[in-house]
Write a protein that holds these residues in place. Structure first.
Motif, PDB file in Angstrom:
ATOM      1  N   MET A   1       0.981  -1.378   0.073  1.00 23.76           N
ATOM      2  CA  MET A   1      -0.189  -0.019   0.027  1.00 23.76           C
ATOM      3  C   MET A   1       0.870   1.177  -0.064  1.00 23.76           C
ATOM      4  N   SER A   2       0.464   2.093  -0.698  1.00 27.93           N
ATOM      5  CA  SER A   2       1.233   3.387  -1.081  1.00 27.93           C
ATOM      6  C   SER A   2       0.285   4.502  -0.931  1.00 27.93           C
ATOM      7  N   GLU A   3       1.114   5.845  -1.052  1.00 28.98           N
ATOM      8  CA  GLU A   3       0.161   7.089  -0.870  1.00 28.98           C
ATOM      9  C   GLU A   3      -0.642   7.056  -2.112  1.00 28.98           C
ATOM     10  N   ALA A   4      -1.601   8.034  -1.930  1.00 24.19           N
ATOM     11  CA  ALA A   4      -2.776   7.940  -3.296  1.00 24.19           C
ATOM     12  C   ALA A   4      -1.938   8.293  -4.486  1.00 24.19           C
ATOM     13  N   ALA A   5      -2.683   7.572  -5.616  1.00 24.32           N
ATOM     14  CA  ALA A   5      -2.044   7.701  -6.998  1.00 24.32           C
ATOM     15  C   ALA A   5      -2.991   8.977  -7.303  1.00 24.32           C
ATOM     16  N   PRO A   6      -2.329   9.847  -8.428  1.00 22.15           N
ATOM     17  CA  PRO A   6      -3.070  10.918  -9.124  1.00 22.15           C
ATOM     18  C   PRO A   6      -4.688  10.616  -9.445  1.00 22.15           C
ATOM     19  N   PHE A   7      -5.323  11.590  -9.205  1.00 19.98           N
ATOM     20  CA  PHE A   7      -6.962  11.375  -9.339  1.00 19.98           C
ATOM     21  C   PHE A   7      -7.434  11.033 -10.676  1.00 19.98           C
ATOM     22  N   ASP A   8      -7.939   9.744 -10.908  1.00 20.12           N
ATOM     23  CA  ASP A   8      -7.918   9.428 -12.390  1.00 20.12           C
ATOM     24  C   ASP A   8      -9.348   8.735 -12.319  1.00 20.12           C
ATOM     25  N   THR A   9     -10.457   9.472 -12.878  1.00 19.09           N
ATOM     26  CA  THR A   9     -11.833   9.097 -13.057  1.00 19.09           C
ATOM     27  C   THR A   9     -12.310   9.412 -14.396  1.00 19.09           C
ATOM     28  N   SER A  10     -11.289   9.099 -15.373  1.00 18.82           N
ATOM     29  CA  SER A  10     -11.619   9.297 -16.552  1.00 18.82           C
ATOM     30  C   SER A  10     -12.409   8.154 -17.275  1.00 18.82           C
ATOM     31  N   PRO A  11     -13.130   8.382 -18.259  1.00 20.50           N
ATOM     32  CA  PRO A  11     -13.923   7.176 -18.701  1.00 20.50           C
ATOM     33  C   PRO A  11     -13.303   6.011 -19.124  1.00 20.50           C
ATOM     34  N   ASP A  12     -12.133   6.155 -19.474  1.00 22.07           N
ATOM     35  CA  ASP A  12     -11.195   4.684 -19.585  1.00 22.07           C
ATOM     36  C   ASP A  12     -10.457   4.355 -18.439  1.00 22.07           C
ATOM     37  N   ALA A  13     -10.530   4.930 -17.515  1.00 21.29           N
ATOM     38  CA  ALA A  13      -9.992   4.549 -16.206  1.00 21.29           C
ATOM     39  C   ALA A  13     -11.364   3.813 -15.604  1.00 21.29           C
TER      40      ALA A  13
END
Length: 216
Positions: A1-13
């Motif tokens: 477990m790591s720090e939060a990844a960049p916010f990605d809620t794109s349609p592809d994601a």
């Protein structure tokens, strides 16, 4: 477990989160209040589990209940040391007819967790069985992290590959596990009443991504 990844809620994601290993798209959320019960742990862990369920359901705007009118409890979490314990649990094979072959597969894979869903006539989740084998890896993880992680992975029917090699959780600077912002955003939007309880077409991910955008 790591720090939060960049916010990605794109349609592809979002699409990837519900696209299964066979290439099919399948989404489902709970269609009834969640009535939990836990086995194999002390009362303190049961309280931790219920706290995680209440927190995730509050995020989703979903209900928690004491009992389910059809099943009694519809969210059953089993903590065990060996998979064989499931076979030895009285009457569990009545609720899970495929229990024997399932346990053999889990043993062969040396798995330490598994989630089994049941669905109602509308396709919504009506029950979830969560199995956690406390092997060396799991035994080193704090109970609150295990509980939160299992609840997050049970609140929706995610892809079987959604969290391979990663986690829906991240650590704060104080080493406290929290839900990653993008996963939280997906859960919140997925329970928006304008969206269907279940979907098997990837166009659903476009609508889900749009609801995230409106809420952000």
């Amino acid at each position: 477990m790591s720090e939060a990844a960049p916010f990605d809620t794109s349609p592809d994601a979002v699409t990837r989160l519900f696209t299964r290993s066979d290439g099919s798209y399948l989404f489902a959320r709970w269609g009834r209040p969640i009535a939990p019960v836990a086995f194999g742990v002390e009362d303190s862990t049961v309280s931790t589990l219920k706290g995680a369920i209440e927190a995730v359901c509050q995020l989703a705007g979903h209900e928690v209940a004491e009992t389910d009118p059809e099943l009694g409890s519809n969210f059953m979490v089993f903590f065990l040391r060996e998979w064989q314990e499931l076979v030895d649990t009285p009457n569990l094979d009545r609720m899970i007819p495929e229990l024997g072959p399932l346990v053999e597969r889990l043993k062969a894979a040396d798995a330490n967790q598994y989630r089994l869903f049941r669905f109602d006539e509308a396709g919504g989740i009506k029950a979830c069985f969560v199995f956690v084998r406390m092997d060396e890896i799991m035994s080193e993880i704090p109970a609150d992290t295990i509980c939160l992680g299992q609840v997050v992975q049970s609140i929706l029917l995610w892809s079987d590959e959604a969290f391979l090699g990663t986690s829906p959780l991240a650590l704060t600077g104080d080493n406290v596990a929290i839900l990653k912002p993008d996963v939280a955003a997906v859960i919140r939007a997925a329970y928006d009443p304008v969206l269907p309880v279940t979907a098997d077409d990837a166009s659903h991910a476009l609508r889900l991504s749009a609801r995230i955008g409106l809420a952000s």
